[in-house]
Enzyme design. Structure first.
Site, PDB file in Angstrom:
ATOM      1  N   GLY A 103      -3.355  50.504  32.465  1.00 42.01           N
ATOM      2  CA  GLY A 103      -2.031  49.974  32.784  1.00 42.01           C
ATOM      3  C   GLY A 103      -1.974  48.502  32.464  1.00 42.01           C
ATOM      4  CE1 TYR A 111       1.644  54.393  43.569  1.00 38.71           C
ATOM      5  CE2 TYR A 111       1.711  53.819  45.899  1.00 38.71           C
ATOM      6  CZ  TYR A 111       1.485  53.462  44.587  1.00 38.71           C
ATOM      7  OH  TYR A 111       1.093  52.183  44.280  1.00 38.71           O
ATOM      8  CE  LYS A 162      -1.989  53.561  43.459  1.00 36.32           C
ATOM      9  NZ  LYS A 162      -2.747  52.957  42.336  1.00 36.32           N
ATOM     10  CB  SER A 197      -1.148  51.414  47.328  1.00 35.48           C
ATOM     11  OG  SER A 197       0.092  51.146  47.952  1.00 35.48           O
TER      12      SER A 197
END
Length: 259
Positions: free
Chosen positions: A25, A165, A169, A151
């Protein structure tokens, strides 16, 4: 030791000269800040990204031997091919930063199995696969760094994101611990960073003004995290001076969560 000599020694211990780094990324807001910071510390960087043109532009801007590698981390064959391209170019990888991730705000009832699988493919499976590919080289040199971007969502049960998500994480933290346990005696460290509300397209584009204001009101320090702050933490964890830190999760959440 005279102060000037001490300063030189400290600089050497923070330098990443002669090291190679992969940032997934790498063309995004956080990834590009990380890639620039690692290059500033002396590393040669492979910018891995789904958008090859953006990765090329960043690699060109960085210079210092940086290369761009296009990859679709949701596809195993693409991930393997990208890793092979890096190894052919650099020979080995010293620092792996698993930064790439896709956001899902859907809660349990609204998360399709297709969305669940894609989020976990990109956020977790690709990170596992790249670590599996690059760790042998780190072990053979008895020096390596794996840094996973998790996160705050992993620690808050999805307060700031959806189910897929948040679970992905959380899995990144488990992967971090597993690598740390397996490699602690081999000169390799494995750590994670758990940011919240980083000023990136996830905040600036995927949330409306009302949602951003509501999130900002929750942050005790009164502002969003900057990508450069995450990059600075990555650079510290990658440095020789961080060699005694492994299996750690560094929170960057502006006081939202203490542990």
């Amino acid at each position: 030791m005279p102060p000037s000599d001490q300063a030189t020694e400290n600089s050497r211990l923070q330098s990443l000269e002669g090291k190679t780094a992969v940032v997934t990324g790498g063309a995004g807001a956080i990834g590009s800040a990380i890639a620039v910071e690692l290059a500033r510390a002396g590393a040669q960087v492979a910018v891995m990204d789904l958008l090859p043109e953006a990765a090329e532009a960043l690699a060109s801007r960085i210079g210092h031997g940086a290369v761009a590698v296009g990859v679709d981390l949701a596809v195993e064959s693409s991930t393997r091919a990208a890793a092979e391209k890096v190894l052919q170019h650099f020979g080995s990888v010293d620092i792996l930063v698993n930064n790439a991730g896709i956001l899902s705000n859907h809660k349990m009832a609204d998360t399709s199995i297709e969305e669940w699988r894609r989020v976990n493919l990109v956020n977790v499976e690709a990170a596992f696969l790249l670590a599996q590919i690059f760790l042998p080289g780190m072990r053979s040199k008895r020096w390596g760094r794996v840094i996973n971007i998790s996160s705050y969502a992993a620690k808050s049960g999805g307060l700031t994101a959806g189910t897929a998500y948040s679970v992905s994480k959380s899995a990144m933290i488990g992967l971090t611990f597993s690598i740390a346990r397996e490699t602690a005696g081999q000169g390799v460290t494995s750590n994670a960073i758990a940011p919240a509300y980083v000023m990136s397209p996830m905040v600036s584009e995927q949330l409306n003004d009302e949602q951003r204001a509501a999130q900002l009101a929750q942050i005790p320090v009164g502002r969003f995290c900057e990508p450069q702050e995450v990059a600075h933490t990555v650079s510290f964890l990658a440095s020789p001076l961080a060699g005694f830190i492994t299996g750690e999760v560094i929170d960057m959440n502006g006081g939202l969560h203490f542990d």
